[in-house]
Design an enzyme around this catalytic site. Sequence first.
Site, PDB file in Angstrom:
ATOM      1  N   HIS A 173       0.844  -1.218   0.000  1.00  0.00           N
ATOM      2  CA  HIS A 173       0.000   0.000   0.000  1.00  0.00           C
ATOM      3  C   HIS A 173       0.872   1.258   0.000  1.00  0.00           C
ATOM      4  CE1 HIS A 173      -3.336  -2.701   1.232  1.00  0.00           C
ATOM      5  NE2 HIS A 173      -2.355  -3.289   1.900  1.00  0.00           N
ATOM      6  N   SER A 294      15.239  20.973 -17.156  1.00  0.00           N
ATOM      7  CA  SER A 294      14.028  21.768 -17.367  1.00  0.00           C
ATOM      8  C   SER A 294      14.418  23.087 -18.012  1.00  0.00           C
ATOM      9  CB  SER A 294      13.344  22.006 -16.021  1.00  0.00           C
ATOM     10  OG  SER A 294      12.592  23.203 -16.053  1.00  0.00           O
ATOM     11  N   LYS A 300      16.576  20.994 -12.099  1.00  0.00           N
ATOM     12  CA  LYS A 300      15.836  19.760 -12.381  1.00  0.00           C
ATOM     13  C   LYS A 300      16.677  18.678 -13.045  1.00  0.00           C
ATOM     14  CE  LYS A 300      12.166  18.794 -11.675  1.00  0.00           C
ATOM     15  NZ  LYS A 300      10.908  19.100 -12.344  1.00  0.00           N
ATOM     16  N   GLU A 307       9.696   7.795 -17.376  1.00  0.00           N
ATOM     17  CA  GLU A 307       8.322   8.295 -17.524  1.00  0.00           C
ATOM     18  C   GLU A 307       7.740   7.898 -18.886  1.00  0.00           C
ATOM     19  OE1 GLU A 307       7.953  12.475 -15.723  1.00  0.00           O
ATOM     20  OE2 GLU A 307      10.094  12.121 -15.924  1.00  0.00           O
TER      21      GLU A 307
END
Length: 485
Positions: A173, A294, A300, A307
């Site tokens: 979980h 970024s 970043k 992804e």
Amino acid sequence: MTQSPPPGDAARGDGAGRSHKLWGGRFKAGPAAALTAVNRSIEVDFRLWPYDVWASQAWAGALASAGVLTADESSAIQAGLAQVAKRFESGALPVDSDEDVHTMIDRLLHDEIGDVASKLHTGRSRNDQVSTATRLWTIGSIDSIESELRALQSIILRHAESLTDAVMPAYTHLQRAQPVSAAHWMLSHFWPLERDCNRITMASIAASSLPLGSGAIAGSAYRVPRDELRENLGFIRLSENSIDAVGDRDFIADMLYAMSMIGVHLSRLAEDMILFGSSEFGFIRFGDTFTTGSSMMPQKRNPDAMEIARGFAARSLGGITSILATMKGLPSGYNKDLQDDKRILFDVVDSALLVLPAVTGALAECTFQVDVMERAVSSGMMATDLADYLVGKGVSFRDAHGAVGSLVRAAEEAGCELSELPPERFTSAHASFGADAREWLDARASIARRDVAGGTGPNAVRKQVEAAKSALAESTSSFQAESRP
Ligand code: ARG
């Protein structure tokens, strides 16, 4: 040589710039531009050319065996097809009248050898032809997917071997659950890929059924030796029913299902990596060559490869959904809806062949912050061990669970770790707690106790590493023919 030109006055091979069609004789008027545009599939099926050339050569051989072609005609066609392959290799491009790759090959063949080319299409149809070529392509692509999966598994295994002594929290979980060996976590991503390899192998076996000889729907009128064709093209078996054969795209559904499972598994690996690579976890550092920056935020470091892999799952699920939706309720035999099968198949396979090396590269470059991982294991994660301690003293698991639960609550209320509670608190929770109970709060001891086969204990993980190594060593695709293009 007598000629029996295919229907349509534009059907004769007459070289690149001019119109060349495989049909048309029965029409007074040519197709509307909008129909030609929507019907055209060469942009998608162009890549089938090596397989269609190969299957056509085998077909020319079969026609000679059936007495339809003389040996000379068959050799001329086969040699002409070899020339056609050379033209593709040196960059031959479709012309306007090339409705699909089969038409283009036919045009180039006429170009090479003249009218005898018109005999090649005897007793076959693009319906059995396209299925044959697509099956061959699929089998070939499965080899490429498998080798990419194997490369990813090797990196997972390499990391696992370096992580056997590292300890990290395992989550259920997404809440801290129990400590595990980091190698055990890493290998939890190995086995799904192993199942994927098995699944694509099954898809390859499903694809390995030869439809050629089925003609348009009723079977070829000529006594072509289908078994010889099967052998020459490296198929495992022959289709049993020509009606089924020309409309059967189960192998594409099998492949796309296997691909979506790959997508699902990659997305889960990617998600773990993204999460563990976040500053909040800090278990993983991504390398420079597989992270992006970024345009606005200079600090970043984005795990784009992971992804994109997570996103690929959506595309692969779209693929299986599309093919099943295409197949559902389709009348038996070939229907033009099926032309889109290749667009779906190629899109998913192409994407996977981009995604898999990127995931492998990104994973290979990752470093593991083993100290951060170990620090994330809090003593509360050994609550189950404490209960097991009481079980060892003859307490029932239910009672032990209750007693340890009260300790967990006490620690929570005191704002401390389970290990920081005073010894008397333990004995007040249950009289069977002795001074040695605290030893059961050690993460490594907890891991060591779980040496059951498939567990996180050190011997079990060692065996798991060995099993993973042999799975990789045994990986072969021996059922596949060696002589494919
Ligand atoms: N381009 C077609 C396809 O990919 C080939 C089969 C055409 N068959 C036909 N009956 N028009 O499905």
